[in-house]
Design a protein around this motif. Structure first.
Motif, PDB file in Angstrom:
ATOM      1  N   ARG A  77       0.838  -1.199   0.000  1.00  0.00           N
ATOM      2  CA  ARG A  77       0.000   0.000   0.000  1.00  0.00           C
ATOM      3  C   ARG A  77       0.877   1.255   0.000  1.00  0.00           C
ATOM      4  O   ARG A  77       1.802   1.369   0.808  1.00  0.00           O
ATOM      5  CB  ARG A  77      -0.916   0.012   1.226  1.00  0.00           C
ATOM      6  N   ARG A 114      -6.108   3.673  -9.675  1.00  0.00           N
ATOM      7  CA  ARG A 114      -6.622   2.301  -9.544  1.00  0.00           C
ATOM      8  C   ARG A 114      -5.450   1.332  -9.586  1.00  0.00           C
ATOM      9  O   ARG A 114      -4.391   1.607 -10.144  1.00  0.00           O
ATOM     10  CB  ARG A 114      -7.601   1.977 -10.669  1.00  0.00           C
ATOM     11  N   GLN A 161     -10.249  -8.465  -3.615  1.00  0.00           N
ATOM     12  CA  GLN A 161     -11.106  -7.682  -2.723  1.00  0.00           C
ATOM     13  C   GLN A 161     -10.385  -7.389  -1.410  1.00  0.00           C
ATOM     14  O   GLN A 161     -10.502  -6.290  -0.859  1.00  0.00           O
ATOM     15  CB  GLN A 161     -12.414  -8.429  -2.437  1.00  0.00           C
ATOM     16  N   TYR A 163      -7.238  -6.929  -0.968  1.00  0.00           N
ATOM     17  CA  TYR A 163      -6.289  -5.830  -1.185  1.00  0.00           C
ATOM     18  C   TYR A 163      -6.999  -4.490  -1.095  1.00  0.00           C
ATOM     19  O   TYR A 163      -6.552  -3.586  -0.358  1.00  0.00           O
ATOM     20  CB  TYR A 163      -5.610  -5.982  -2.547  1.00  0.00           C
ATOM     21  N   TYR A 164      -8.090  -4.330  -1.818  1.00  0.00           N
ATOM     22  CA  TYR A 164      -8.806  -3.058  -1.760  1.00  0.00           C
ATOM     23  C   TYR A 164      -9.389  -2.812  -0.371  1.00  0.00           C
ATOM     24  O   TYR A 164      -9.409  -1.677   0.113  1.00  0.00           O
ATOM     25  CB  TYR A 164      -9.883  -2.999  -2.839  1.00  0.00           C
ATOM     26  N   ASN A 165      -9.849  -3.869   0.280  1.00  0.00           N
ATOM     27  CA  ASN A 165     -10.332  -3.692   1.661  1.00  0.00           C
ATOM     28  C   ASN A 165      -9.227  -3.139   2.552  1.00  0.00           C
ATOM     29  O   ASN A 165      -9.462  -2.240   3.376  1.00  0.00           O
ATOM     30  CB  ASN A 165     -10.821  -5.019   2.224  1.00  0.00           C
ATOM     31  N   LEU A 167      -6.644  -1.366   1.673  1.00  0.00           N
ATOM     32  CA  LEU A 167      -6.410   0.032   1.329  1.00  0.00           C
ATOM     33  C   LEU A 167      -7.393   0.942   2.055  1.00  0.00           C
ATOM     34  O   LEU A 167      -7.011   1.926   2.695  1.00  0.00           O
ATOM     35  CB  LEU A 167      -6.575   0.237  -0.177  1.00  0.00           C
ATOM     36  N   VAL A 181     -10.487   8.486  -7.499  1.00  0.00           N
ATOM     37  CA  VAL A 181      -9.782   7.357  -8.099  1.00  0.00           C
ATOM     38  C   VAL A 181      -9.590   7.636  -9.588  1.00  0.00           C
ATOM     39  O   VAL A 181     -10.557   7.922 -10.302  1.00  0.00           O
ATOM     40  CB  VAL A 181     -10.546   6.041  -7.900  1.00  0.00           C
ATOM     41  N   GLU A 197     -12.935  -3.115 -11.184  1.00  0.00           N
ATOM     42  CA  GLU A 197     -12.249  -2.437 -10.082  1.00  0.00           C
ATOM     43  C   GLU A 197     -13.156  -1.406  -9.405  1.00  0.00           C
ATOM     44  O   GLU A 197     -13.036  -1.171  -8.206  1.00  0.00           O
ATOM     45  CB  GLU A 197     -10.948  -1.810 -10.580  1.00  0.00           C
ATOM     46  N   LEU A 200     -14.961  -3.426  -6.892  1.00  0.00           N
ATOM     47  CA  LEU A 200     -14.093  -3.751  -5.764  1.00  0.00           C
ATOM     48  C   LEU A 200     -13.988  -2.565  -4.809  1.00  0.00           C
ATOM     49  O   LEU A 200     -14.025  -2.733  -3.573  1.00  0.00           O
ATOM     50  CB  LEU A 200     -12.693  -4.135  -6.262  1.00  0.00           C
ATOM     51  N   ILE A 201     -13.851  -1.374  -5.359  1.00  0.00           N
ATOM     52  CA  ILE A 201     -13.720  -0.169  -4.529  1.00  0.00           C
ATOM     53  C   ILE A 201     -15.020   0.125  -3.798  1.00  0.00           C
ATOM     54  O   ILE A 201     -15.013   0.479  -2.615  1.00  0.00           O
ATOM     55  CB  ILE A 201     -13.262   1.010  -5.403  1.00  0.00           C
ATOM     56  N   ALA A 204     -15.228  -2.177  -0.967  1.00  0.00           N
ATOM     57  CA  ALA A 204     -14.239  -1.859   0.067  1.00  0.00           C
ATOM     58  C   ALA A 204     -14.695  -0.684   0.922  1.00  0.00           C
ATOM     59  O   ALA A 204     -14.521  -0.697   2.154  1.00  0.00           O
ATOM     60  CB  ALA A 204     -12.883  -1.548  -0.586  1.00  0.00           C
TER      61      ALA A 204
END
Length: 426
Positions: A77, A114, A161, A163-165, A167, A181, A197, A200-201, A204
């Motif tokens: 991150r 992104r 998911q 990873y974005y969580n 973040l 974004v 994506e 996903l965001i 998140a």
């Protein structure tokens, strides 16, 4: 959906890009936050947004340096560069700066690209909370055409998911209220929006439970995805980067017409930032006061306001002159921006353009534009504004109460200029 409650009116704030490109420093963010608190907060301005490359120690302008090392934590991150944001030292991230902005009664935002850092993929660093690595979730054929920092994330992969969580868990800990974004609403390299994506965001942000406004850039966001964008984001750009050049402003009339009827609480098609005041301070563009004439500035503010675009001031606010400040603090215009509805193009005939909207107390608004190279008379019939009787008319920019008018509204408008009126039935 829950995220629609985050931005009931179009967001208003400041973003560092137009004046500092990729190079903004902490003292400049704090200084502009102070200015907003002192001069603009009372008028509804509230977001202070740090734009791109805050994780790059050696950023020098708005021109990106390819394949440089970035500041990154142990979980792939990106984190603030301490030499530019000293309060982030010791792993504190943006929390001290965010706390300062919040102490002024304002809200804090950041820009992100992104995807996942290329250096994380090359170093094969871990993802927090799951036994996968950056290399496992990267979509190495999906990358930005103008910035080399990131690879895309493959939404179908285990760990994407998470990873974005991770973040957004970090951003929530920092106290972030607004996320811009980039390379996601449109991509000239890969042909359109990155829908996987975006989802996903969205998930998140919902996962962390903090009301973060989600803004998607750049544009033009595809109109065919309008329903999807409404379901997942609060703002999305209708255009690529907007600068102080008349052809770009003229083009915005077509873009607003394309998205007519879509602005509503929680969902705001975005005309992009306001290149007002002093811009290009540390950019490849020259350091200057905006190239827009005063009439062009009125045209921009009038169109953005009646269409109800987000308003993001791009200039170094501490250098505002009285004229620039007056554009940002006109109570009548800002009331229209926050409370009107039903904005639509009434007429476009050659260089003459009219937009109209309704007010919550039965008033009507009319924006008259002259996009030509010479002064021209612009006229709109009351019937086209939904009025069938005389009305009391006020010029919102000048503050002049014109008096009782019936039948039609007409004004001589300078080249590239605009006038904005409120019509109230007695």
């Amino acid at each position: 959906m829950k995220h629609h409650t985050f931005a009931q009116t179009p967001p208003m704030g400041w973003n560092s890009w137009d004046c500092y490109g990729a190079t903004v420093r902490e003292e400049e963010v704090r200084g502009n936050a102070d200015y907003m608190a002192d001069n603009l907060k009372a008028y509804g301005w509230e977001y202070v947004v740090v734009d791109i490359q805050w994780y790059e120690p050696g950023a020098v302008s708005d021109l990106y340096r390819p394949f440089v090392r970035l500041e990154m934590d142990n979980y792939s991150r990106l984190i603030p560069a301490v030499n530019r944001f000293p309060s982030s030292e010791g792993g504190q991230g943006f929390k001290p700066l965010s706390d300062y902005v919040h102490s002024l009664g304002l809200k804090f935002g950041i820009h992100i690209m992104r995807g996942i850092p290329r250096q994380a993929v090359h170093d094969n660093t871990p993802i927090k909370g799951i036994n996968v690595t950056a290399r496992d979730i990267a979509h190495t054929c999906s990358f930005c055409g103008w910035n080399t920092d990131m690879y895309g994330v493959d939404a179908s992969k285990e760990g994407a998911q998470e990873y974005y969580n991770s973040l957004f868990e970090m951003y929530a800990e920092w106290g972030v209220d607004y996320i811009k974004v980039d390379d996601i609403a449109d991509s000239w390299l890969h042909g359109g929006a990155h829908l996987g994506e975006i989802e996903l965001i969205r998930k998140a942000i919902d996962h962390v439970g903090r009301p973060m406004v989600l803004s998607l850039s750049p544009g033009p966001a595809p109109v065919k995805h309008a329903d999807f964008l409404e379901d997942n984001a609060n703002l999305w750009r209708m255009t690529d980067d907007f600068w102080d050049r008349w052809p770009l402003l003229l083009d915005m009339f077509d873009r607003c017409k394309t998205w007519e009827g879509r602005p509503k609480p929680g969902n705001w098609p975005d005309c992009d930032m306001l290149p007002l005041g002093r811009i290009g301070v540390r950019c490849s563009h020259p350091d200057r006061m905006t190239n827009f004439t005063r009439d062009e500035q009125l045209t921009m503010m009038t169109l953005w306001s009646i269409f109800r675009s987000p308003l993001m001031m791009g200039g170094e606010m501490r250098d505002n002159d009285e004229w620039t400040l007056s554009l940002l603090t006109n109570k009548d215009v800002l009331h229209l921006h926050r409370n009107s509805f039903g904005a639509h193009q009434v007429m476009r005939a050659g260089d003459r353009v009219v937009w109209a909207a309704e007010g919550s107390d039965g008033e009507r608004y009319a924006a008259l534009f002259n996009t030509g190279e010479e002064a021209a008379e612009v006229t709109v019939a009351f019937s086209d504004l939904g009025l069938h009787e005389a009305a009391s008319v006020k010029n919102l920019w000048s503050g002049e109460n014109i008096g009782i008018v019936s039948g039609a509204l007409s004004a001589n408008i300078p080249a590239h200029g605009a006038a904005l009126y409120r019509l109230t039935r007695d």
